[in-house]
Design a protein around this motif. Structure first.
Motif, PDB file in Angstrom:
ATOM      1  N   UNK A 101       0.834  -1.203   0.000  1.00  0.00           N
ATOM      2  CA  UNK A 101       0.000   0.000   0.000  1.00  0.00           C
ATOM      3  C   UNK A 101       0.868   1.252   0.000  1.00  0.00           C
ATOM      4  N   UNK A 102       1.966   1.198   0.746  1.00  0.00           N
ATOM      5  CA  UNK A 102       2.898   2.329   0.804  1.00  0.00           C
ATOM      6  C   UNK A 102       3.532   2.580  -0.562  1.00  0.00           C
ATOM      7  N   UNK A 103       4.006   1.522  -1.204  1.00  0.00           N
ATOM      8  CA  UNK A 103       4.637   1.634  -2.518  1.00  0.00           C
ATOM      9  C   UNK A 103       3.672   2.195  -3.550  1.00  0.00           C
ATOM     10  N   UNK A 104       2.429   1.743  -3.510  1.00  0.00           N
ATOM     11  CA  UNK A 104       1.469   2.185  -4.516  1.00  0.00           C
ATOM     12  C   UNK A 104       1.122   3.668  -4.395  1.00  0.00           C
ATOM     13  N   UNK A 105       1.337   4.237  -3.232  1.00  0.00           N
ATOM     14  CA  UNK A 105       1.157   5.689  -3.106  1.00  0.00           C
ATOM     15  C   UNK A 105       2.228   6.422  -3.928  1.00  0.00           C
ATOM     16  N   UNK A 107       3.473   5.343  -6.846  1.00  0.00           N
ATOM     17  CA  UNK A 107       3.037   5.297  -8.238  1.00  0.00           C
ATOM     18  C   UNK A 107       1.822   6.194  -8.493  1.00  0.00           C
ATOM     19  N   UNK A 108       0.820   6.092  -7.618  1.00  0.00           N
ATOM     20  CA  UNK A 108      -0.458   6.738  -7.882  1.00  0.00           C
ATOM     21  C   UNK A 108      -0.485   8.217  -7.503  1.00  0.00           C
ATOM     22  N   UNK A 109      -0.023   8.523  -6.312  1.00  0.00           N
ATOM     23  CA  UNK A 109      -0.168   9.889  -5.810  1.00  0.00           C
ATOM     24  C   UNK A 109       1.014  10.788  -6.172  1.00  0.00           C
ATOM     25  N   UNK A 110       2.226  10.244  -6.105  1.00  0.00           N
ATOM     26  CA  UNK A 110       3.405  11.062  -6.383  1.00  0.00           C
ATOM     27  C   UNK A 110       3.692  11.109  -7.883  1.00  0.00           C
ATOM     28  N   UNK A 160       0.928   1.535 -15.306  1.00  0.00           N
ATOM     29  CA  UNK A 160       0.031   0.390 -15.204  1.00  0.00           C
ATOM     30  C   UNK A 160       0.789  -0.724 -14.499  1.00  0.00           C
ATOM     31  N   UNK A 161       0.306  -1.134 -13.333  1.00  0.00           N
ATOM     32  CA  UNK A 161       0.976  -2.193 -12.573  1.00  0.00           C
ATOM     33  C   UNK A 161       0.422  -3.554 -13.013  1.00  0.00           C
ATOM     34  N   UNK A 162       1.315  -4.429 -13.453  1.00  0.00           N
ATOM     35  CA  UNK A 162       0.908  -5.746 -13.926  1.00  0.00           C
ATOM     36  C   UNK A 162       1.013  -6.815 -12.840  1.00  0.00           C
ATOM     37  N   UNK A 163       2.029  -6.710 -12.005  1.00  0.00           N
ATOM     38  CA  UNK A 163       2.228  -7.711 -10.959  1.00  0.00           C
ATOM     39  C   UNK A 163       3.051  -7.100  -9.838  1.00  0.00           C
ATOM     40  N   UNK A 164       2.763  -7.540  -8.612  1.00  0.00           N
ATOM     41  CA  UNK A 164       3.528  -7.094  -7.447  1.00  0.00           C
ATOM     42  C   UNK A 164       3.798  -8.278  -6.538  1.00  0.00           C
ATOM     43  N   UNK A 165       4.981  -8.271  -5.933  1.00  0.00           N
ATOM     44  CA  UNK A 165       5.328  -9.297  -4.976  1.00  0.00           C
ATOM     45  C   UNK A 165       5.957  -8.635  -3.759  1.00  0.00           C
ATOM     46  N   UNK A 166       5.412  -8.927  -2.590  1.00  0.00           N
ATOM     47  CA  UNK A 166       5.945  -8.392  -1.342  1.00  0.00           C
ATOM     48  C   UNK A 166       6.577  -9.535  -0.552  1.00  0.00           C
TER      49      UNK A 166
END
Length: 229
Positions: A101-105, A107-110, A160-166
């Protein structure tokens, strides 16, 4: 819906149980439906263990239970336990990895929306950024802010995010970047062209903040699409 089976058992032979699980993984290669397995030991009772076994669905778990190796593994496991293991069937109703969730901020917000104030909320003060196209790493929040603003001044773009692995404190994202060239970029005058490139970014998180990032992407493709090559 993701399905998790919780196996609760007591054993004084954990090494033998581990060997049994290793053999099961090897013997069911290509047929098992298990996504992941995580074994935990009770800190207050050293013979008490829990195995969290994850499946893509309840139906997949039932299919896995019908494998002959699954039944054989269970019988051998019972012999290694003090008492009968118990099973709890769980439907996952919420599944979040907070670092994702932190990482996606980022990409999306910044990056996409250009809200530079978010950098102070998600990046550590000594954040360290590695970019394949930049021989000098960016250090600190201001360095990240400068880098994002440079890209945004040259392109209107989206990710566009295709895949994520944490895993542990790292989050890896496979993405496609699409941008319209509106300003000077690396000495290239605005072309108005819409370009795209694929890439992968790995972020390391610490104490709920982005601590370090590695950006790898097809910069050669971008330069070709801009007519520079």
């Amino acid at each position: 819906m993701t399905f998790v089976q919780l196996v609760d058992y007591e054993t004084s032979q954990p090494e033998a149980v581990n060997d049994l699980l290793d053999r099961y993984v090897e013997q069911t290669q290509g047929r098992r439906t298990v996504l992941a397995s995580r074994v935990a030991q009770d800190r207050d009772s050293k013979t008490h263990y829990f195995d969290f076994v994850e499946f893509p669905s309840y139906e997949a778990a039932m299919k896995n239970s019908h494998l002959p190796e699954t039944d054989r593994m269970f019988q051998e496991m019972v012999a290694l336990c003090e008492g009968m293991p118990t099973f709890t069937n769980l439907d996952v109703v919420r599944d979040e990895h907070l670092n994702t969730l932190l990482v996606n901020r980022m990409y999306d917000e910044v990056a996409t929306k250009g809200d530079m104030s978010v950098i102070d909320e998600i990046c550590a003060a000594d954040y360290h950024d590695h970019d394949i196209s930049n021989p000098v790493d960016k250090i600190g929040r201001e360095g990240m802010r400068e880098d994002v603003m440079a890209w945004r001044s040259a392109f209107d773009f989206t990710f566009t995010r295709h895949a994520q692995m944490a895993q542990d404190d790292h989050v890896t994202t496979l993405w496609t970047w699409t941008g319209t060239h509106k300003g000077e970029f690396m000495g290239i005058a605005p072309t108005g062209k819409t370009c795209s490139m694929t890439g992968t970014t790995v972020f390391r998180c610490e104490d709920g903040m982005l601590k370090e990032g590695w950006w790898h992407y097809d910069a050669m493709r971008l330069m070709r699409e801009l007519g520079a090559m």
